[in-house]
Enzyme design. Structure first.
Site, short mmCIF file in Angstrom:
data_model
loop_
_atom_site.label_atom_id
_atom_site.label_comp_id
_atom_site.label_asym_id
_atom_site.label_seq_id
_atom_site.Cartn_x
_atom_site.Cartn_y
_atom_site.Cartn_z
N LYS A 1 -10.55 14.23 14.31
CA LYS A 1 -10.13 12.86 14.52
C LYS A 1 -9.22 12.70 15.85
CE LYS A 1 -5.42 10.52 13.16
NZ LYS A 1 -5.96 9.22 12.93
N CYS B 1 -7.25 -8.01 -3.23
CA CYS B 1 -8.14 -8.42 -2.07
C CYS B 1 -9.69 -7.86 -2.05
CB CYS B 1 -7.56 -7.83 -0.71
SG CYS B 1 -6.75 -6.31 -0.77
N HIS C 1 -6.67 -9.99 9.38
CA HIS C 1 -7.38 -9.05 9.97
C HIS C 1 -7.71 -9.22 11.61
CE1 HIS C 1 -8.25 -8.18 5.94
NE2 HIS C 1 -7.75 -6.73 6.13
N GLU D 1 9.48 -4.74 3.94
CA GLU D 1 8.88 -3.59 3.72
C GLU D 1 9.07 -2.69 4.90
OE1 GLU D 1 5.18 -3.52 1.81
OE2 GLU D 1 5.86 -5.27 0.60
N GLY E 1 3.73 -9.84 1.69
CA GLY E 1 4.83 -8.80 1.26
C GLY E 1 5.08 -8.09 2.57
#
Length: 760
Positions: A18, A648, A699, A489, A437
């Site tokens: 990664k 979704c 997005h 949140e 949210g």
């Protein structure tokens, strides 16, 4: 009796791949440096496998982004927009996957979707009607040579031709993908010939679509393919996983392949069926150690289950039985040894990829020498582990589940009665606006969380800072004119981890990462015991936010089905029982929120569809318990309390009845990219409850215009009665910036007001 490794995680036990990938993508390292990291990872992983007793190391399981993408490159099946001037190289693959790379011209990335029913994502091959397949990328062959140079016997692993076609999509003209099969088989024959020339003995060809209920045409394609490849100068191990293939037994047993691998973790009952049909010249690889979970295998029980078949095969020829994992270990974290902070009672229950290799050796030990000292130690370890698990059971949780009655799953009144009560209480306007949210998790918020976790901020200081963030979030929504607010949140790092950290029976690792796609890794919670909620998890934040405004503020929860699917769940009880325990924990939170004055509560279930079995004939059983889990979590409230859920998905037609059965007062869904076409399912079904189809794609960083959203809301109103409609974005806004969010939400509110004026 060989040990068979179907594949090993590629990311490294400390996510070395990664970090190397992201460093290269940022332009901070060279491709040569990236390749060196990759070589070192492969070398280490092969060493581990050989040390555990693996005779043939899997080669081809390593990928810089995705193994299906690597195969597409090998087959010269790369979209024209990503090709560039020269030959296919590593940057070509990155352009396909990410839309850009350190070299070459940017172009829209290819579609990415989940690999069967896993949480791993693959790059969908794009195939044209005149597609010509030929070997155009050398990674597979280079890595075979690399393994051989280190003294290892290589077993190439790659997706089989029929599954590759099945996973691909057509572009350009509409045509039957199977028309490409003859040409594809020529390329596969060439690949196998190249492997044979390298001295390879066995090749693992994976056909996971065998676990599906295939049409006659796709079954015929399987038969045609392996008849065409039977002249290859290598032995083919036909490999299935993720489910039973017993419904295709006659087809599979007739194929001219040298060996067959079965997933006996998901479908142990298929062993005898295939063993009885095995030809004398075939080997059988039994996948008995779970490649998709983190729990230590009950080796003694595995041997009990396969013992008679194993002994029968070994009495004929000991080399005819291979002991393997159920599937590639790609889906498992890499190495338990780097987990130094786990409680010993939890640690003894775990096995990551490296440890699962040793479990294969333990199965062989028990089969070959059951009376040996080593075998007895293995059995004693299994017995002690099960005893510890039994002693840790939570009798209160078990009793609470057992005492449930049908009434516990139902709201007090039918939806129409609840709707009338809620309309009188909240007096929301036509087309009420809300968000899903989350609001932007800014660098400042992430910095606060990091400092708090390091002990640089006290709990009180951290709470005070986040309260200020929440004030700001509420204030911004009020200025925008949104009708039903959220607190944003800011205190949550992840929608599952946040709840898991506060539940009994759920644990977390420091390095239990698995690859989701490319360089993205996830660290799922471990549901290791009976689940309960010792205290309120979200009430304080919801109450604080509600104190700042007279408008309703939604309580925000993650649903039981999503928590289950995005966790490594224990295997000693059924998944529906775990979902029920989670549902009771969420139910307790819902009731506490209601008692604290929170009247609208959202229980998100974005993973609801992900649990669908591969075989459609098995869907209903799953949908029954998944729907019940949601209903149980939501049913403990009075009629005035409005329950929302969010999903979704890209498809609702085949699950619309189950979604309706969940009986949420309001469901919000992702629809903007489909231009509201997804609402056809709700229109045709005459969905009875309220619905908020997303009116802009979160997005994208682009700001949607008022006119575009007016048009989408009008389209929605043609399919759903306008008094049932809500207006909201597609999804949460966590990954966006405030500079992107505020103009988009302003336009959303303006579009809604325009339609209210038109509709009177």
């Amino acid at each position: 009796m060989q040990l068979n490794s179907l594949g090993f995680p590629r990311i490294g036990r400390r996510r070395e791949l990664k970090f190397a990938l992201e460093k290269y993508w940022r332009g901070e390292s060279t491709q040569a440096e990236l390749h060196e990291v990759a070589r070192e990872l492969r070398r280490t992983h092969w060493q581990w496998q050989v040390a555990a007793g693996i005779e043939q190391v899997p080669v081809g399981d390593f990928a810089f982004y995705d193994q299906v993408l690597t195969l597409s490159a090998t087959l010269n099946a790369i979209p024209d927009r990503h090709r560039g001037e020269g030959a296919i190289d590593l940057d070509t693959l990155f352009r396909v996957a990410r839309g850009r790379a350190p070299t070459g011209t940017d172009a829209p990335a290819s579609e990415m979707t989940k690999y069967f029913n896993t949480n791993y994502h693959y790059l969908v091959p794009e195939l044209k009607q005149d597609q010509v397949f030929s070997i155009a990328y050398e990674q597979f062959f280079d890595e075979v040579a690399e393994a051989q140079a280190l003294g290892y016997k290589a077993k190439p692993v790659l997706l089989g031709p029929v599954s590759y076609l099945y996973l691909a999509k057509t572009v350009g003209q509409d045509f039957d993908k199977l028309s490409l099969l003859p040409n594809l088989l020529k390329a596969y024959a060439e690949i196998l010939a190249r492997f044979a020339a390298q001295g390879v003995t066995w090749v693992q060809l994976e056909e996971p679509i065998l676990a599906l209920e295939l049409t006659h045409e796709w079954q015929a394609a399987i038969s045609e393919s392996y008849q065409a490849l039977k002249t290859a100068q290598v032995k083919i191990l036909l490999t299935s996983y993720y489910g039973s293939i017993s419904h295709h037994q006659a087809l599979v047993s007739a194929l001219p392949v040298a060996g067959l691998h079965l997933d006996l973790v998901t479908a142990p009952e298929q062993l005898a069926l295939f063993a009885n049909a095995l030809r004398p010249d075939q080997i059988l690889s039994v996948g008995v150690v779970n490649g998709r979970n983190v729990w230590a295998a009950e080796v003694d029980l595995i041997v009990e289950r396969i013992g008679s078949v194993a002994r029968d095969l070994c009495s004929q020829d000991g080399s005819r039985l291979w002991i393997g994992t159920s599937c590639s270990l790609l889906h498992s974290p890499v190495d338990l040894e780097v987990e130094t902070t786990l409680a010993p009672t939890l640690r003894q229950q775990l096995a990551f990829a490296k440890q699962k290799l040793l479990e294969l050796a333990n199965v062989r030990q028990l089969l070959q020498a059951p009376e040996s000292v080593a075998a007895k130690e293995i059995v004693n370890t299994c017995l002690a582990r099960r005893e510890a698990k039994a002693q840790a059971a939570d009798a209160k949780v078990i009793a609470r589940v057992a005492a449930l009655t049908p009434a516990d799953y139902e709201r007090v009144s039918e939806f129409t009665e609840r709707q009338a009560v809620q309309q009188r209480k909240y007096r929301l306007p036509l087309l009420p606006t809300t968000t899903i949210g989350s609001f932007p998790q800014t660098p400042a918020i992430r910095g606060l969380r990091s400092r708090w976790r390091k002990g640089e901020l006290s709990d009180a200081q951290y709470t005070e800072q986040l309260q200020q963030v929440t004030r700001d979030t509420i204030d911004r929504q009020l200025k925008l004119g949104i009708d039903v607010l959220v607190h944003g949140e800011a205190e949550r790092n992840d929608m599952v981890e946040y709840f898991g950290e506060q539940l009994e029976g759920v644990g977390f690792t420091k390095n239990g990462w698995v690859q989701s796609y490319g360089s993205r890794c996830v660290k799922p919670p471990l549901i290791y015991g009976d689940v309960s909620r010792p205290k309120a998890m979200t009430v304080d934040w919801a109450v604080f936010a509600q104190s700042l405004t007279d408008k309703p503020v939604k309580g925000m929860l993650t649903g039981p089905v999503t928590i289950l699917h995005w966790s490594f769940a224990r295997e000693d009880i059924s998944r529906d029982t775990i979902a029920t325990q989670l549902a009771l924990a969420i139910r307790d939170e819902v009731v506490d929120l209601q008692h604290a004055g929170i009247g609208i509560i959202q229980i998100d279930e974005p993973a609801f569809r992900e649990g669908l079995p591969l075989k459609q004939s098995e869907w209903q059983a799953y949908l029954d318990w998944a729907v019940n889990a949601f209903k149980l979590s939501a049913a403990g409230v009075v009629d005035e309390t409005q329950i929302h859920t969010h999903m979704c998905y890209s498809e609702f037609n085949d699950t619309i009845a189950a979604i309706a059965a969940m009986d949420a007062d309001v469901i919000t869904i992702e629809t903007s990219r489909s231009r509201m076409e997804l609402l056809n399912a709700f229109e045709d079904f005459e969905y009875p409850n309220e619905i908020g189809p997303g009116v802009y794609d979160i997005h994208s960083p682009n700001t949607p215009s008022v006119e575009a959203m007016v048009h989408l809301i009008e389209k929605a109103a043609q399919k759903v009665p306008v008094r049932q409609l809500w207006v909201n974005p597609d999804c949460g806004l966590k990954t966006r910036t405030w500079d992107e969010v505020e103009p988009a939400l302003k336009n959303m509110v303006d579009a809604t007001r325009e339609l209210r004026r038109r509709l009177g």
